[in-house]
Design a protein around this motif. Structure first.
Motif, PDB file in Angstrom:
ATOM      1  N   UNK A  91       1.100  -1.071  -0.016  1.00 21.19           N
ATOM      2  CA  UNK A  91      -0.409  -0.365   0.341  1.00 21.19           C
ATOM      3  C   UNK A  91       0.453   1.074  -0.092  1.00 21.19           C
ATOM      4  N   UNK A  92       2.193   0.940   0.141  1.00 26.96           N
ATOM      5  CA  UNK A  92       2.634   2.527  -0.386  1.00 26.96           C
ATOM      6  C   UNK A  92       2.878   3.340  -1.742  1.00 26.96           C
ATOM      7  N   UNK A  93       2.339   4.539  -1.039  1.00 26.55           N
ATOM      8  CA  UNK A  93       2.117   5.069  -2.360  1.00 26.55           C
ATOM      9  C   UNK A  93       3.261   5.833  -2.881  1.00 26.55           C
ATOM     10  N   UNK A  94       3.529   6.093  -3.873  1.00 27.61           N
ATOM     11  CA  UNK A  94       5.390   6.473  -4.318  1.00 27.61           C
ATOM     12  C   UNK A  94       5.551   8.167  -4.057  1.00 27.61           C
ATOM     13  N   UNK A 107      14.843  11.622   1.377  1.00 30.47           N
ATOM     14  CA  UNK A 107      15.724  11.135   2.642  1.00 30.47           C
ATOM     15  C   UNK A 107      15.770   9.726   3.046  1.00 30.47           C
ATOM     16  N   UNK A 108      17.468   9.281   2.882  1.00 32.62           N
ATOM     17  CA  UNK A 108      17.129   8.020   3.436  1.00 32.62           C
ATOM     18  C   UNK A 108      17.754   7.706   4.488  1.00 32.62           C
ATOM     19  N   UNK A 162       9.276   9.345  13.790  1.00 29.26           N
ATOM     20  CA  UNK A 162       9.924  10.850  13.930  1.00 29.26           C
ATOM     21  C   UNK A 162      11.098  12.018  13.280  1.00 29.26           C
ATOM     22  N   UNK A 163      11.084  10.944  12.317  1.00 25.14           N
ATOM     23  CA  UNK A 163      11.610  11.655  11.150  1.00 25.14           C
ATOM     24  C   UNK A 163      11.269  12.023   9.708  1.00 25.14           C
ATOM     25  N   UNK A 164      11.211  12.223   7.966  1.00 28.63           N
ATOM     26  CA  UNK A 164      10.865  12.345   7.343  1.00 28.63           C
ATOM     27  C   UNK A 164      11.800  11.531   6.057  1.00 28.63           C
ATOM     28  N   UNK A 165      10.914  10.468   6.980  1.00 28.36           N
ATOM     29  CA  UNK A 165      12.473   8.853   5.617  1.00 28.36           C
ATOM     30  C   UNK A 165      11.909   8.668   4.929  1.00 28.36           C
ATOM     31  N   UNK A 166      12.065   8.740   3.404  1.00 31.97           N
ATOM     32  CA  UNK A 166      11.570   7.942   2.846  1.00 31.97           C
ATOM     33  C   UNK A 166      11.736   6.853   2.540  1.00 31.97           C
ATOM     34  N   UNK A 167      12.939   5.829   2.398  1.00 32.21           N
ATOM     35  CA  UNK A 167      13.101   4.603   2.023  1.00 32.21           C
ATOM     36  C   UNK A 167      15.031   4.293   3.327  1.00 32.21           C
ATOM     37  N   UNK A 209       8.539   2.002   5.292  1.00 33.83           N
ATOM     38  CA  UNK A 209       9.413   2.568   3.889  1.00 33.83           C
ATOM     39  C   UNK A 209       9.343   1.603   3.118  1.00 33.83           C
ATOM     40  N   UNK A 210       9.861   1.836   1.542  1.00 35.82           N
ATOM     41  CA  UNK A 210      10.989   1.301   1.470  1.00 35.82           C
ATOM     42  C   UNK A 210      11.763   0.525   1.477  1.00 35.82           C
TER      43      UNK A 210
END
Length: 278
Positions: free
Chosen positions: A147-150, A155-156, A236-241, A270-271
């Protein structure tokens, strides 16, 4: 990453992962191979008997190949402006054997798959088998949670075990990916005690060498299980991957057999991008 292998069992979860990959590499010239693997456990003897004079290939593979070709038409229509080549591959084998064969024949740079955890309905392909792919296929692997939308991985997060080196090829591969897609990388060195490891002592020097042109944060965490540390940091952080550097032998086994990394892969928010360091 020009030759990319996309795994599908035709579930919405796997197709979502495929869409993620196509969006991630938007604007690139990539060769995608779309793979469906049929296993013997999926078919009863009666199924094969009903095939009559048809060959094993016709009775098992042809149907999968037709579904793959139909899916490719739908994807090409959805992403019609992109410079993609998508070819279908149907196989009757174990999942990891099929992947390794295609990896060798097509010089695969990246494997992309979806996962919904070991308790999900698609466990046969994308639950526990996620771990098998990571363990048995020596290739960068991108796992997309259900269900994760692209969204662009700006931020990694890179969690580091006490022995993960910032000078190994896996780390430089992770940095190359981050520089290609991201604006910032978060390094999380996780210690099991208060003693300084030799790799930790080299971190500052290596960060100044490899990350001097990229935004980064570096944190040391002591005596917190890696799964908890990673999950908390992501929330707690804006992590995308999240990226992991996977080692072999003792550390590898500690990570993947009843270990925190198994928990991470089964419950990722997240991915997750895996690079092997062996």
């Amino acid at each position: 990453m020009k030759n990319i292998l996309l795994l599908t069992d035709f579930s919405e979860n796997s197709i979502n992962a495929i869409r993620y990959a196509l969006q991630l590499f938007e604007g690139d010239t990539c060769n995608f191979s779309l793979l469906n693997v049929q296993s013997s456990s999926s078919f009863m003897t009666d199924d094969l008997m009903l095939s009559g004079n048809q060959s094993l290939y016709d009775s098992i593979i042809k149907k999968a190949k037709n579904k793959l070709d139909q899916l490719i038409l739908e994807l090409e229509d959805e992403f019609e402006t992109q410079t993609y080549s998508i070819k279908s591959v149907a196989d009757y084998d174990s999942l990891t054997d099929a992947i390794n064969q295609i990896k060798a024949s097509k010089n695969i740079d990246l494997v992309v798959m979806g996962t919904n955890g070991v308790t999900g309905a698609s466990e046969v392909v994308f639950g526990s088998n996620t771990i098998n792919v990571i363990r048995k296929v020596d290739c960068p692997t991108l796992v997309i949670p259900e269900g994760f939308k692209y969204r662009t991985p700006k931020e990694i997060l890179l969690p580091l075990d006490h022995s993960d080196s910032l000078r190994e090829n896996a780390f430089t591969d992770a940095v190359s990916f981050a520089k290609r897609f991201s604006k910032k990388i978060h390094l999380l060195r996780i210690k099991t005690n208060n003693e300084n490891s030799k790799e930790e002592l080299k971190d500052k020097e290596n960060i100044n060498t490899f990350l001097k042109e990229m935004q980064h944060e570096y944190h040391l965490i002591t005596d917190i299980p890696i799964a908890i540390a990673v999950d908390t940091y992501i929330q707690t952080h804006n992590i995308d991957l999240t990226t992991l550097l996977v080692q072999k032998e003792s550390l590898f086994e500690r990570f993947f057999i009843g270990s925190p990394t198994t928990k991470i892969s089964n419950n990722i928010r997240v991915p997750l991008l895996i690079f092997h360091s062996y």
